[in-house]
Write an enzyme that holds these catalytic residues in place. Structure first.
Site, PDB file in Angstrom:
ATOM      1  N   CYS A  46       4.979 -39.882  32.118  1.00  0.00           N
ATOM      2  CA  CYS A  46       3.884 -40.707  32.641  1.00  0.00           C
ATOM      3  C   CYS A  46       2.551 -39.968  32.565  1.00  0.00           C
ATOM      4  O   CYS A  46       1.511 -40.578  32.306  1.00  0.00           O
ATOM      5  CB  CYS A  46       4.182 -41.157  34.067  1.00  0.00           C
ATOM      6  SG  CYS A  46       5.470 -42.416  34.115  1.00  0.00           S
ATOM      7  N   GLU A  64       4.415 -46.307  36.677  1.00  0.00           N
ATOM      8  CA  GLU A  64       3.107 -46.033  36.062  1.00  0.00           C
ATOM      9  C   GLU A  64       3.018 -46.630  34.661  1.00  0.00           C
ATOM     10  O   GLU A  64       1.988 -47.182  34.268  1.00  0.00           O
ATOM     11  CB  GLU A  64       2.867 -44.520  35.967  1.00  0.00           C
ATOM     12  CG  GLU A  64       2.768 -43.811  37.305  1.00  0.00           C
ATOM     13  CD  GLU A  64       4.104 -43.309  37.837  1.00  0.00           C
ATOM     14  OE1 GLU A  64       5.142 -43.960  37.592  1.00  0.00           O
ATOM     15  OE2 GLU A  64       4.110 -42.264  38.502  1.00  0.00           O
TER      16      GLU A  64
HETATM   17  N1  THU Z   1       9.785 -42.886  39.023  1.00  0.00           N
HETATM   18  C1  THU Z   1       8.632 -43.587  38.845  1.00  0.00           C
HETATM   19  O1  THU Z   1       8.644 -44.805  38.668  1.00  0.00           O
HETATM   20  N2  THU Z   1       7.478 -42.907  38.886  1.00  0.00           N
HETATM   21  C2  THU Z   1       7.350 -41.577  39.190  1.00  0.00           C
HETATM   22  O2  THU Z   1       6.231 -41.073  39.259  1.00  0.00           O
HETATM   23  C3  THU Z   1       8.546 -40.764  39.436  1.00  0.00           C
HETATM   24  C4  THU Z   1       9.845 -41.448  39.214  1.00  0.00           C
HETATM   25  C5  THU Z   1      11.062 -43.636  39.044  1.00  0.00           C
HETATM   26  C6  THU Z   1      11.978 -43.448  37.879  1.00  0.00           C
HETATM   27  C7  THU Z   1      13.312 -43.828  38.499  1.00  0.00           C
HETATM   28  O3  THU Z   1      13.458 -45.246  38.469  1.00  0.00           O
HETATM   29  C8  THU Z   1      13.181 -43.401  39.946  1.00  0.00           C
HETATM   30  O4  THU Z   1      11.793 -43.246  40.182  1.00  0.00           O
HETATM   31  C9  THU Z   1      13.903 -42.104  40.268  1.00  0.00           C
HETATM   32  O5  THU Z   1      13.574 -41.119  39.371  1.00  0.00           O
END
Ligand code: THU
Length: 130
Positions: free
Chosen positions: A84, A44
């Site tokens: 986020c 995000e």
């Molecule tokens: N992550 C995201 O990119 N967005 C989310 O809404 C939740 C988590 C990513 C962070 C990390 O690279 C992986 O997901 C596991 O937490």
């Protein structure tokens, strides 16, 4: 699917985000992890930085977030992490426009949420810094 562009060798949790902007453009983002784990950034916030750079000042109308993983089944929606939520909400404030969220897995339920503000009650905002 944009989740394929994720760099998530540590969590194997590939997140993809796609935004429709008010000018009709679509911007995407994926999570980018790092061997120094806290350096990794969520899909995000990659997306919001890209949108703000390519199309400064243009509101995001809708932000869809999904994921794929070799470790877990992608059969329900995920919701943005707290950091986020804060970043998406500030984007709403700086563009004076709510961002509709579409949350889903590769299958299963899809959640639609009117704005990021509703995911972040009692938010800290720039009002406190004036
Ligand atoms: N992550 C995201 O990119 N967005 C989310 O809404 C939740 C988590 C990513 C962070 C990390 O690279 C992986 O997901 C596991 O937490």
């Amino acid at each position: 699917m944009v989740t394929k562009q994720a760099y998530a060798p540590y969590s194997k949790f590939n997140v993809g985000a796609a935004a429709l902007l008010q000018n009709g453009e679509i911007v995407t983002g994926t999570n980018q992890e790092n061997a120094s784990y806290p350096v990794g950034i969520c899909a995000e916030r990659v997306l919001l930085g890209t949108a703000a750079t390519l199309f400064p000042g243009v509101p995001v109308k809708t932000l869809a977030i999904s994921y794929d993983s070799t470790n877990v089944k992608s059969d329900h929606p995920i919701s943005p992490c707290g950091m986020c939520r804060q970043a998406i909400h500030e984007y709403e404030l700086r563009t004076s426009s709510p961002i509709r969220l579409i949350l889903s897995g590769q299958e299963g339920d899809v959640y639609i949420i009117d704005d990021a503000r509703s995911l972040l009650p009692f938010a800290f905002t720039s009002d406190e810094l004036k």
